[in-house]
Design an enzyme around this catalytic site. Structure first.
Site, mmCIF file in Angstrom:
data_model
loop_
_atom_site.group_PDB
_atom_site.id
_atom_site.type_symbol
_atom_site.label_atom_id
_atom_site.label_comp_id
_atom_site.label_asym_id
_atom_site.label_seq_id
_atom_site.Cartn_x
_atom_site.Cartn_y
_atom_site.Cartn_z
ATOM 1 N N ALA A 87 21.350 -4.752 43.092
ATOM 2 C CA ALA A 87 22.503 -4.123 43.272
ATOM 3 C C ALA A 87 21.459 -3.157 42.767
ATOM 4 O O ALA A 87 21.263 -2.947 42.004
ATOM 5 C CB ALA A 87 23.453 -4.414 42.919
ATOM 6 N N GLY A 146 21.534 -8.305 41.616
ATOM 7 C CA GLY A 146 22.309 -9.289 43.051
ATOM 8 C C GLY A 146 21.519 -9.913 43.586
ATOM 9 O O GLY A 146 21.849 -10.844 44.596
ATOM 10 N N GLU A 176 21.732 -13.615 42.531
ATOM 11 C CA GLU A 176 23.274 -14.389 43.002
ATOM 12 C C GLU A 176 22.211 -14.270 45.101
ATOM 13 O O GLU A 176 23.420 -15.443 45.389
ATOM 14 C CB GLU A 176 24.215 -13.447 42.577
ATOM 15 C CG GLU A 176 24.206 -12.391 41.213
ATOM 16 C CD GLU A 176 25.666 -11.817 41.314
ATOM 17 O OE1 GLU A 176 24.909 -10.409 40.707
ATOM 18 O OE2 GLU A 176 26.618 -11.745 40.655
ATOM 19 N N GLU A 235 22.187 -7.934 34.125
ATOM 20 C CA GLU A 235 23.530 -7.500 34.341
ATOM 21 C C GLU A 235 23.618 -6.968 32.507
ATOM 22 O O GLU A 235 24.004 -5.457 32.378
ATOM 23 C CB GLU A 235 24.896 -7.780 35.182
ATOM 24 C CG GLU A 235 24.540 -7.726 36.460
ATOM 25 C CD GLU A 235 23.400 -9.271 37.391
ATOM 26 O OE1 GLU A 235 23.009 -9.620 36.265
ATOM 27 O OE2 GLU A 235 23.971 -9.028 38.326
HETATM 28 N N1 CO8 Z 1 18.146 -0.752 41.711
HETATM 29 C C1 CO8 Z 1 17.631 0.670 42.573
HETATM 30 N N2 CO8 Z 1 16.582 1.082 42.161
HETATM 31 C C2 CO8 Z 1 15.645 -0.181 41.839
HETATM 32 C C3 CO8 Z 1 16.405 -0.598 41.466
HETATM 33 C C4 CO8 Z 1 17.794 -0.956 41.736
HETATM 34 N N3 CO8 Z 1 18.366 -2.183 41.514
HETATM 35 N N4 CO8 Z 1 15.185 -1.849 40.838
HETATM 36 C C5 CO8 Z 1 13.973 -0.940 41.232
HETATM 37 N N5 CO8 Z 1 14.757 0.214 41.572
HETATM 38 C C6 CO8 Z 1 13.369 0.947 42.244
HETATM 39 C C7 CO8 Z 1 12.895 2.264 40.694
HETATM 40 O O1 CO8 Z 1 14.037 2.939 40.482
HETATM 41 C C8 CO8 Z 1 11.533 2.856 40.927
HETATM 42 O O2 CO8 Z 1 12.124 4.177 41.888
HETATM 43 P P1 CO8 Z 1 11.333 5.354 42.354
HETATM 44 O O3 CO8 Z 1 10.415 4.931 42.056
HETATM 45 O O4 CO8 Z 1 12.056 5.887 42.972
HETATM 46 O O5 CO8 Z 1 11.265 5.701 40.480
HETATM 47 C C9 CO8 Z 1 10.952 1.561 42.561
HETATM 48 O O6 CO8 Z 1 11.889 1.214 42.838
HETATM 49 C C10 CO8 Z 1 9.906 1.229 41.507
HETATM 50 O O7 CO8 Z 1 10.624 0.734 40.177
HETATM 51 P P2 CO8 Z 1 9.883 0.730 38.809
HETATM 52 O O8 CO8 Z 1 9.257 1.768 38.617
HETATM 53 O O9 CO8 Z 1 11.027 0.180 37.767
HETATM 54 O O10 CO8 Z 1 9.377 -0.318 38.391
HETATM 55 P P3 CO8 Z 1 8.185 -1.681 37.711
HETATM 56 O O11 CO8 Z 1 7.790 -2.729 38.235
HETATM 57 O O12 CO8 Z 1 7.950 -0.558 36.342
HETATM 58 O O13 CO8 Z 1 10.220 -2.109 37.370
HETATM 59 C C11 CO8 Z 1 11.902 -3.881 37.331
HETATM 60 C C12 CO8 Z 1 10.544 -3.140 38.448
HETATM 61 C C13 CO8 Z 1 10.981 -4.667 36.261
HETATM 62 C C14 CO8 Z 1 11.962 -4.439 38.833
HETATM 63 C C15 CO8 Z 1 12.446 -2.551 36.719
HETATM 64 O O14 CO8 Z 1 12.585 -1.549 38.108
HETATM 65 C C16 CO8 Z 1 13.988 -2.931 36.567
HETATM 66 O O15 CO8 Z 1 14.443 -3.426 35.793
HETATM 67 N N6 CO8 Z 1 14.874 -3.152 38.078
HETATM 68 C C17 CO8 Z 1 16.215 -3.272 37.636
HETATM 69 C C18 CO8 Z 1 16.506 -4.720 37.202
HETATM 70 C C19 CO8 Z 1 17.942 -4.474 37.177
HETATM 71 O O16 CO8 Z 1 18.690 -4.477 36.296
HETATM 72 N N7 CO8 Z 1 18.600 -5.470 38.282
HETATM 73 C C20 CO8 Z 1 19.943 -5.532 38.045
HETATM 74 C C21 CO8 Z 1 20.898 -4.089 38.615
HETATM 75 S S1 CO8 Z 1 22.637 -5.203 38.155
HETATM 76 C C22 CO8 Z 1 23.308 -5.923 39.866
HETATM 77 O O17 CO8 Z 1 22.139 -6.296 39.906
HETATM 78 C C23 CO8 Z 1 24.779 -6.433 39.795
HETATM 79 C C24 CO8 Z 1 25.541 -7.095 40.785
HETATM 80 C C25 CO8 Z 1 26.643 -6.983 40.958
HETATM 81 C C26 CO8 Z 1 26.899 -7.654 42.553
HETATM 82 C C27 CO8 Z 1 28.248 -7.329 41.829
HETATM 83 C C28 CO8 Z 1 28.237 -5.835 42.776
HETATM 84 C C29 CO8 Z 1 29.731 -4.918 42.560
#
Ligand code: CO8
Length: 262
Positions: A68, A113, A116, A136
């Protein structure tokens, strides 16, 4: 039918719609805008008679869906969060309840998400470079789009608790060992493998496939007695179709069946 979306690319090949989440700069994260479009896209794909099955994948070579949108999550409160979660759940439920077969073609990060969503699809095929997890808890929250419900169903309660409570990201081969994905293939083979599965399904009576998916979906959420009743009713419904007459007669006449419906 032309499909025009801001956050999706959609093309139809051999009756298979390939729907690509297209927000590569944000690792295809699920924003409200993406979710609104996903809901509409599922309706359109369901209504399109030329589409017999759907493959979902992510744009770019890094991510299927990285979760998400964390920027949007950060703005939620204890009042708005459950409303948002229920909305997401309803949209994923619509995906799961599609009677046309769906495959998540997991081509990179498949997190939160995104995982999911993949679990709401009927099948999952992963590229060897996929990384899958429910991180999460690293953010101080839990899965909210039925990850805690669907994952135990797919990989068992103990494995699900370990993955969700650690927030650990696993490789495709480990996901395959656990039963979280059906197949693991080289990146260049990902779409071919998904198309191959679809084509194998399309050889069968389309109504039978539809009723089978419906029965499995219903049965997973029902008591054995309710599930069994529903299965028996759908089994009965098969006998009202021309396809069942064709399939049974073709076997007895030692010929290939020609099924009319998809
Ligand atoms: N949301 C928003 N932006 C994201 C997300 C995300 N989940 N993941 C990556 N991005 C963005 C980064 O902010 C970055 O943007 P910018 O260049 O503008 O800074 C761009 O994508 C590239 O990301 P990274 O620079 O971090 O790339 P890396 O190769 O270094 O890392 C990863 C890749 C490992 C995927 C890293 O980006 C990461 O850890 N992302 C987050 C993953 C995460 O925690 N996901 C779970 C989110 S919580 C969730 O999904 C809850 C669901 C619940 C649903 C119910 C709703 C209420």
């Amino acid at each position: 039918m032309p499909y025009e979306y801001e956050n999706f690319l959609v093309e139809v090949q051999d009756h298979v719609a390939i729907a690509t989440f297209n927000r590569p700069k944000a690792m295809n994260a699920l924003s409200r805008g993406v979710m609104k479009e996903l809901s509409h896209l599922v309706d359109e794909l369901t209504a399109d008679n030329d589409v017999w099955g759907v493959i979902f994948t992510g744009a770019g070579d890094k991510a299927f869906i990285a979760g998400a949108d964390i920027r949007e999550l950060a703005a939620l409160s204890s009042v708005s969060a459950p409303v948002y979660a229920r909305w997401l759940q309803e949209i994923f439920m619509k995906v799961e309840m599609m009677y046309k077969p769906t495959i998540a073609a997991i081509n990179g990060f498949c997190l939160g998400g995104g995982c999911e969503f993949a679990m709401a699809c009927h099948m999952r095929v992963a590229s060897v470079n996929a990384k899958i997890g429910q991180p999460e808890v690293h953010l101080g929250v839990i899965p909210g789009a039925m990850g805690t419900i669907r994952m135990p169903g797919l990989i068992g309660k103990g494995n699900a608790i370990e993955l969700i409570a650690t927030g650990r990201m696993i490789k495709a081969t480990e996901a395959f060992r656990l039963g979280l994905v059906n197949h693991v293939v080289e990146p260049e083979e990902l779409m071919n493998k998904c198309m191959e599965i679809m084509k194998e399904i399309f050889k069968n009576g389309g109504l039978a496939v539809r009723y089978a998916i419906e029965s499995i979906n219903h049965g997973c959420a029902a008591t054995p007695i309710e599930g069994g009743n529903n299965e028996a009713n759908l089994f009965g419904l098969c006998f009202a179709t021309e396809d069942s007459q064709e399939g049974l007669n073709a076997f007895l006449e030692k010929r290939d069946p020609y099924f009319k419906y998809q």
